[in-house]
Design a protein around this motif. Sequence first.
Motif, PDB file in Angstrom:
ATOM      1  N   PRO A 495       0.856  -1.197   0.000  1.00 58.72           N
ATOM      2  CA  PRO A 495       0.000   0.000   0.000  1.00 58.72           C
ATOM      3  C   PRO A 495       0.890   1.243   0.000  1.00 58.72           C
ATOM      4  O   PRO A 495       1.832   1.304   0.787  1.00 58.72           O
ATOM      5  N   VAL A 496       0.624   2.185  -0.908  1.00 59.42           N
ATOM      6  CA  VAL A 496       1.461   3.390  -1.028  1.00 59.42           C
ATOM      7  C   VAL A 496       0.566   4.633  -1.115  1.00 59.42           C
ATOM      8  O   VAL A 496      -0.623   4.525  -1.409  1.00 59.42           O
ATOM      9  N   PRO A 497       1.147   5.809  -0.900  1.00 57.69           N
ATOM     10  CA  PRO A 497       0.358   7.042  -1.026  1.00 57.69           C
ATOM     11  C   PRO A 497      -0.139   7.230  -2.455  1.00 57.69           C
ATOM     12  O   PRO A 497       0.472   6.717  -3.403  1.00 57.69           O
ATOM     13  N   ALA A 498      -1.195   8.001  -2.609  1.00 61.19           N
ATOM     14  CA  ALA A 498      -1.826   8.216  -3.913  1.00 61.19           C
ATOM     15  C   ALA A 498      -0.822   8.705  -4.948  1.00 61.19           C
ATOM     16  O   ALA A 498      -0.886   8.323  -6.122  1.00 61.19           O
ATOM     17  N   SER A 499       0.118   9.533  -4.528  1.00 61.16           N
ATOM     18  CA  SER A 499       1.064  10.149  -5.465  1.00 61.16           C
ATOM     19  C   SER A 499       1.974   9.120  -6.140  1.00 61.16           C
ATOM     20  O   SER A 499       2.549   9.409  -7.190  1.00 61.16           O
ATOM     21  N   ASP A 500       2.114   7.928  -5.570  1.00 58.12           N
ATOM     22  CA  ASP A 500       2.982   6.906  -6.164  1.00 58.12           C
ATOM     23  C   ASP A 500       2.255   6.040  -7.189  1.00 58.12           C
ATOM     24  O   ASP A 500       2.895   5.261  -7.915  1.00 58.12           O
ATOM     25  N   ILE A 501       0.920   6.147  -7.215  1.00 62.25           N
ATOM     26  CA  ILE A 501       0.154   5.162  -7.980  1.00 62.25           C
ATOM     27  C   ILE A 501       0.315   5.295  -9.499  1.00 62.25           C
ATOM     28  O   ILE A 501       0.552   4.307 -10.195  1.00 62.25           O
ATOM     29  N   LEU A 502       0.255   6.525 -10.015  1.00 66.69           N
ATOM     30  CA  LEU A 502       0.284   6.656 -11.471  1.00 66.69           C
ATOM     31  C   LEU A 502       1.586   6.138 -12.087  1.00 66.69           C
ATOM     32  O   LEU A 502       1.560   5.484 -13.136  1.00 66.69           O
ATOM     33  N   ASP A 503       2.706   6.402 -11.399  1.00 71.16           N
ATOM     34  CA  ASP A 503       3.979   5.870 -11.893  1.00 71.16           C
ATOM     35  C   ASP A 503       3.927   4.354 -11.964  1.00 71.16           C
ATOM     36  O   ASP A 503       4.362   3.731 -12.931  1.00 71.16           O
ATOM     37  N   ARG A 504       3.379   3.776 -10.922  1.00 72.25           N
ATOM     38  CA  ARG A 504       3.274   2.318 -10.834  1.00 72.25           C
ATOM     39  C   ARG A 504       2.395   1.785 -11.965  1.00 72.25           C
ATOM     40  O   ARG A 504       2.728   0.797 -12.618  1.00 72.25           O
ATOM     41  N   VAL A 505       1.285   2.468 -12.214  1.00 68.43           N
ATOM     42  CA  VAL A 505       0.338   2.030 -13.241  1.00 68.43           C
ATOM     43  C   VAL A 505       0.979   2.123 -14.620  1.00 68.43           C
ATOM     44  O   VAL A 505       0.921   1.190 -15.414  1.00 68.43           O
ATOM     45  N   ARG A 506       1.644   3.281 -14.897  1.00 73.62           N
ATOM     46  CA  ARG A 506       2.210   3.508 -16.234  1.00 73.62           C
ATOM     47  C   ARG A 506       3.358   2.547 -16.527  1.00 73.62           C
ATOM     48  O   ARG A 506       3.533   2.114 -17.658  1.00 73.62           O
ATOM     49  N   SER A 507       4.100   2.183 -15.497  1.00 76.79           N
ATOM     50  CA  SER A 507       5.231   1.286 -15.714  1.00 76.79           C
ATOM     51  C   SER A 507       4.770  -0.108 -16.118  1.00 76.79           C
ATOM     52  O   SER A 507       5.551  -0.885 -16.635  1.00 76.79           O
ATOM     53  N   THR A 508       3.519  -0.426 -15.887  1.00 73.33           N
ATOM     54  CA  THR A 508       3.051  -1.771 -16.218  1.00 73.33           C
ATOM     55  C   THR A 508       1.963  -1.778 -17.271  1.00 73.33           C
ATOM     56  O   THR A 508       1.428  -2.831 -17.595  1.00 73.33           O
TER      57      THR A 508
END
Length: 512
Positions: A495-508
């Motif tokens: 579980p991570v803060p909202a600000s980390d999510i888009l990077d995670r999503v785009r990388s995959t």
Amino acid sequence: MNPDEDIQDARLQQLVDGIVRLAAGELSARIEPSEQRDEIDAVITGVNLLAEELGHIHADLEARVTARTAMLRRTQVELEQMAKTDALTGLANRILLNERINDAILASAHGGNAPAVLILDLDSFKAINDTLGHSAGDAVLVEVSSRLRAAVRASDTVARLGGDEFAVLITGATEAEILHIAHRAWEALQESVDIGTETVWATASIGVCLRDPGYTAEELMRDADIAMYQAKAQGRNKVQLFHPDMLNAVQERSRITAELRTAAASGHLALLYQPVIELASGRVAGVEALVRWHHPVHGTIMPDKFISIAEETGLILELGRWVLHEGITQLSRWKTAAPELTNFRLHLNLSAAELLRSDLLEDVQATLATHEVEPCRLVLEITETVLMSRRTGEEQVLSGLRALGIGLQIDDFGTGYSSISYLRSLPADAVKVDHALIKDLDSDPQQQKFVSAILQLISAAELEAIVEGVETAGQAAKLEEMGCLYGQGYYYGRPVPASDILDRVRSTEPHR
Ligand code: C2E
Ligand code: CA
Ligand code: CA
């Protein structure tokens, strides 16, 4: 002045003195008449008669006042008695019990055994009242009180504290005797109670507080009560002795409750988001919002420390409202920042009590509309125990949510009363398999077969499966092999803060 006048004067003086004494309340005073039998003597006799009469009237009044006073006193005693006994059962009430506890504490101050208090709360009285009616309920209470009276010693006080709550004060007994009496009280309630043609059980959860001298009545009652709640929590119909650890736990809970009340408003709650992965593609299909409490003194508190307290105290409604608004607001920010993510979904956890919130449907709908988020982007996770024991109210809310197009998932599958036959009838579209079920998935062939069977059952019920708590590459590989659709766990992302999510999503994101 002639001698006659002298005599007359003396008698007049006597007369005046006599009248003064009478007037002063000396009603036994009499004036001696003379031999002369003249007018003065007539007056003297008259005054004496009046004095006699006054005496009678006075005595009569006195007698009446005495009688009235006695009557008043009797009524007062009766009133006091009434104020101190319970009208239905004739048992002592809280006031009398309190007096007796204080007396017993005083008595034991000079040596001797400290008094003990038992608090008994019937386990299923509400059901009796609701199904058989109030007069049946009253009959049960009367029966319970006579059984309790028979179970304790004559010197012990049995009291009704109100509703279906009773107490017993035990004085001058050793610890062993006290426990024995508590057990007898428990035993007395094991037998069923016949109400007309119905048979009911009136078992009780019993808390016992026996403490050293120096304890106040209030403390005795408080701790017996805490022990009684513990007895309830441990499955009811049992005797539980108070232990100081219980008080610490209660105080901790009430501290948490008080602080939690203001946590959302003070901006101390935050959501972390954990990715849900589509296993075949490795794509982030969505995120589950998980609440954290950033306490100004105690640091970050995990939900397992406060969600259950919030549920018990009703604070969960407010907390859930905050989570709903915060989560959907965040989802709309992601939507704006990454419009290409058209099927990225937000999972929110919903507690049982929230399903009974009358405005849940409107709140969800209105929040989605305000932030221009399509209902299909939202998934609500509800634990299977809630879904199994659903009542009509909840059923309607669930169908309402489904009708809006919101996803419903059965959370923690495999931890409750997983009944496979229910799977088909549940108003859900996916099942989250609890991490407990996949613990040794990479090493234990037996477990592989089991999980594989579970996944097949879920798909046979036309539901999708998400396995949560995936921690190792081995587990992930096995799940993929088994054809499991989605996975979630530390292996894919914490579980991570909202600000980390888009990077995670785009990388995959799969390349197009
Ligand atoms: P849950 O719904 O089963 O959430 C999954 C929990 O497993 C989360 O714990 C998550 O951090 C943890 N987890 C995720 N991956 C792994 C893993 O690989 N290994 C292990 N061991 N654990 C993993 P968390 O965040 O502590 O939440 C605990 C529970 O608190 C949640 O269980 C949920 O029931 C409840 N909860 C959390 N947030 C909310 C909320 O906003 N509302 C309500 N009603 N309940 C919430
Ligand atoms: Ca969950
Ligand atoms: Ca779960």
